[in-house]
Write a protein that holds these residues in place. Structure first.
Motif, PDB file in Angstrom:
ATOM      1  N   PRO A 197      -4.861   1.010  -3.433  1.00  0.00           N
ATOM      2  CA  PRO A 197      -3.861   0.853  -2.367  1.00  0.00           C
ATOM      3  C   PRO A 197      -3.463   2.139  -1.656  1.00  0.00           C
ATOM      4  CG  PRO A 197      -3.244  -0.473  -4.265  1.00  0.00           C
ATOM      5  CD  PRO A 197      -4.382   0.405  -4.698  1.00  0.00           C
TER       6      PRO A 197
ATOM      7  N   TRP B 110       0.830  -1.194   0.000  1.00  0.00           N
ATOM      8  CA  TRP B 110       0.000   0.000   0.000  1.00  0.00           C
ATOM      9  C   TRP B 110       0.868   1.249   0.000  1.00  0.00           C
ATOM     10  CZ3 TRP B 110      -0.881   3.351   4.415  1.00  0.00           C
ATOM     11  CH2 TRP B 110      -0.241   2.942   5.593  1.00  0.00           C
TER      12      TRP B 110
ATOM     13  N   SER C 108      -4.230  -3.232   3.588  1.00  0.00           N
ATOM     14  CA  SER C 108      -4.335  -4.413   2.738  1.00  0.00           C
ATOM     15  C   SER C 108      -4.895  -5.619   3.473  1.00  0.00           C
ATOM     16  CB  SER C 108      -2.967  -4.759   2.139  1.00  0.00           C
ATOM     17  OG  SER C 108      -2.072  -5.251   3.118  1.00  0.00           O
TER      18      SER C 108
END
Length: 729
Positions: A460, A407, A636
């Motif tokens: 992300p 991310w 995530s």
């Protein structure tokens, strides 16, 4: 002996027919970690590097720098590029990376021998004569591409921390001189001797094995420069002063601190010997944001360039004046495009908070400063954004470490220095969370300004919300008369405040830890529930009324029925004491203000800092809420901040959903409380929300992305063409 390059009158020269061509280095540093990967997992496909090198060449660069040996594919791509661009090749500065010695002493048994092995391995690979077996954190494979004709220089080491130099010097006070075959050093400290020995060994190995030679340097940076800086003070002295004046309490120092201005590495002490016609240069990493003495030292504050006062130029001039016989290359300079700011500096050259266009303009200015100060060139840090990196202001909220490359944290400037970024490979998928006529409640069926559709998406970097209104296309909300509030619960459990006072005393059963107050281009804020906010003001000491921002120990983040919301304020520049007697106060700023700008990548008006935008063509309020701003420790996997431990470090809990409620409210002309005229939620009664809308927390273990040039690229391209236009034979 074949010379790949040499130094002459302060600049690099490369062979041209039977003479030499002077080049001014305009380059870029390549850190190779793409999304989902650490720096130890670089691409292996030559096509990736070929694409990068093509774009770097078109930008007007004439050099690249890599920090360690990359996979064979990079060198094959570089050789192919240079063979097809004979009149404008990309030269290479090859670094031989140095790990930090475990005990801080460069002369530790085995440490030097291991590094000497690294030197031989890298030299062999550059000459296309290496078959390196696989091992962790190292490039491996068959290196058959001989790029040695295009390597401008070797770079030894890394940014050596001050404590390493102090410990090394303390352990070996008698090591003051060294004479090798190519280099000698006199009246030096033990660290300077060690570095000179490694450089000499590199030159010796290449000359004896391949009969080639080229310039060489070691990595240096301002904390170890040979200048005196009155605006800083050693840590032990500062602690003593703070204890006396402010009543602060410190734990005893048990390790050697990384003090500024207490130890130096001075390349002027090193002399090339007759066997070294290629020469030797100094290389510095110089940023306008660190250390603070670059913009706090009084002497630098008087410097000016064509755009006005510029302490960065003042430092460049002071440093260059010290090196009378040694050419100097700026090996790193740059500014990041993160939304979050980690350090404030003059002229808006902050560590973060710059749009891509602002980044380009600032880099162009720095590029000209370096050229005008008499340096051999400069290399921008860096080519691509690297998601795995950490900055001090964000690192504690980026856990676990092994999932960080999955991310991109908008609050972490270290991840945004690139001239090229990565965006989702596929179009964003939107989920309808709510549509008018199903769960709506309006004061009047004819009321304008109502929300008629709510959509959510993610990537992300951020959570995205679209709130479509029933205003006519082209019409804007009257922000003096209306507010929209978005209550968010990211905890996956009751938390934050159960009362939304600003939204007209609306109550929400499971609480909200964040509240977006949408009030137009200037006043829109993402507020945080006070009991969920890890950043707290505290007195700096028992004798002081000066405040600082701290993260307390053992914070709890449960539900408070009538809690308040506040701005998320952080401290970027810490209070500094100078040996000149000056005290430089700390600097704080609020992350809560949402920057107004169109963040659609395809928009002609694209603003890379955009977090809030009203789209008049679709009558839609658009929000981009960074995962970092929502205190997601690892979005995530749905790991969110849930408090602090005994040491004041953030701890997390897994959330499986994000709960969202929206309140539309009138603002009375005479002031007073907001009056809700619409609530969007799953279940509510009057001003009590029993159940918010919910979306499953998106999780992922793989990143699908594509590379896109930032809008800073054209400005850098123009600057590079300008500074390289003066090179001559």
């Amino acid at each position: 002996m074949t010379l790949a390059a040499r130094l002459h009158d302060g600049y690099f020269q490369v062979p041209q027919d039977v003479s030499w061509k002077t080049i001014y280095v305009a380059g870029v540093d390549i850190g190779p970690a793409t999304p989902g990967h650490f720096a130890t997992e670089p691409p292996v496909d030559p096509a990736v590097y070929a694409d990068w090198l093509d774009k770097i060449g078109v930008m007007g660069a004439n050099a690249v720098r890599v920090y360690t040996l990359l996979p064979p594919g990079f060198y094959r791509a570089l050789l192919d590029y240079d063979r097809t661009h004979l009149h404008a090749p990309l030269y290479l500065f090859q670094e031989i990376w140095l790990e930090a010695p475990a005990g801080g002493d460069l002369y530790e048994p085995g440490f030097t021998a291991d590094y000497e092995g690294e030197i031989r391995e890298v030299v062999d690979a550059i000459h296309g004569h290496a078959d390196i077996p696989a091992r962790p954190a190292h490039a491996s494979g068959i290196f058959s591409a001989d790029v040695s004709p295009y390597v401008l220089g070797w770079i030894i080491g890394r940014e050596i921390e001050p404590h390493v130099a102090v410990i090394t010097n303390q352990h070996h006070p008698g090591l003051r001189n060294f004479t090798g075959r190519f280099l000698s050093v006199r009246s030096a400290n033990a660290t300077e001797v060690w570095l000179t020995m490694r450089m000499d060994e590199t030159l010796q190995y290449e000359a004896s094995r391949y009969n080639w030679e080229r310039p060489i340097c070691f990595v240096n940076w301002p904390p170890l420069d040979p200048l005196k800086h009155p605006s800083t003070m050693p840590q032990r002295e500062e602690i003593s002063l703070r204890e006396k004046e402010l009543g602060q309490v410190f734990a005893p120092l048990t390790t050697v601190p990384d003090d500024l201005d207490v130890v130096s590495l001075d390349e002027e002490k090193i002399t090339p010997l007759p066997d070294d016609p290629a020469g030797y240069f100094a290389m510095y990493h110089i940023y306008p944001t660190y250390p603070d003495f670059i913009f706090l030292d009084p002497a630098y504050q008087t410097a000016k360039d064509g755009e006005g006062p510029n302490p960065y130029l003042g430092y460049l001039q002071d440093l260059r004046a010290h090196y009378r016989k040694t050419p100097v290359l700026v090996g790193e300079y740059g500014l990041p495009t993160s939304i979050g700011i980690a350090h404030f500096s003059p002229n808006g050259m902050n560590q973060g908070g710059l749009s891509e266009l602002q980044q380009g303009k600032a880099l162009a200015r720095l590029t000209e400063n370096i050229r005008n100060a008499g340096y051999a060139g400069g290399m921008i840090f860096e080519w691509i954004d690297e998601w795995w990196k950490h900055n001090w202001i964000a690192v504690d909220f980026e856990i676990p470490f092994d999932r960080k490359p999955l991310w991109h944290n908008d609050l972490d400037p270290e991840q945004f220095y690139g001239l090229m970024k990565f965006v989702p490979a596929n179009p964003r998928h939107w989920v309808d969370l709510w549509t008018a006529g199903t769960l709506d409640q309006f004061a009047s069926s004819e009321r304008t300004g109502k929300i008629v559709n709510v959509q959510a998406s993610w990537d992300p970097s951020a959570l995205y919300l679209n709130l479509t209104t029933n205003l006519r296309p082209g019409q804007r909300p009257d922000w003096s008369r209306v507010r929209y509030f978005v209550a968010l619960n990211t905890c996956g459990r009751p938390c934050g405040s159960g009362m939304l006072a600003a939204a007209g005393d609306v109550k929400i059963r499971d609480g909200a830890n964040f509240l977006v107050s949408i009030a137009g281009p200037v006043q829109t804020r993402l507020l945080i529930a006070r009991n969920y906010n890890p950043y707290r003001k505290d007195l700096l000491g028992k004798k002081s009324d000066v405040t600082t921002i701290v993260i307390p120990r053992n914070l709890q983040t449960g539900l408070v029925q009538e809690g308040s919301f506040e701005e998320q304020v952080v401290e970027t520049n810490r209070r500094i004491y100078g040996e000149n007697g000056a005290v430089y106060p700390s600097v704080e700023y609020s992350r809560s203000a949402l920057h107004y700008g169109d963040f659609s990548l395809n928009s002609d008006d694209y603003d890379s800092l955009g977090q809030f935008y009203y789209d008049t063509s679709t009558s839609t309020i658009r929000l981009r809420l960074s995962w970092g701003l929502l205190l997601a420790l690892d979005p995530s996997e749905g790991l969110v901040y849930s408090g602090t431990d005994d040491h004041g470090k953030p701890v997390g809990g897994i959330s499986r959903e994000i709960r969202i409620a929206i309140i539309s409210a009138d603002l009375p002309e005479a002031g007073g409380a907001a009056a809700p005229f619409q609530i969007v939620a799953r279940e509510f009664s009057g001003r009590k929300i029993q159940q918010a809308l919910d979306m499953p927390w998106p999780t992922w273990s793989y990143v699908s992305s594509k590379a896109v040039l930032k809008r800073s690229y054209p400005a850098v391209q123009a600057a590079f063409r300008s500074v390289t236009a003066h090179s001559s034979d």
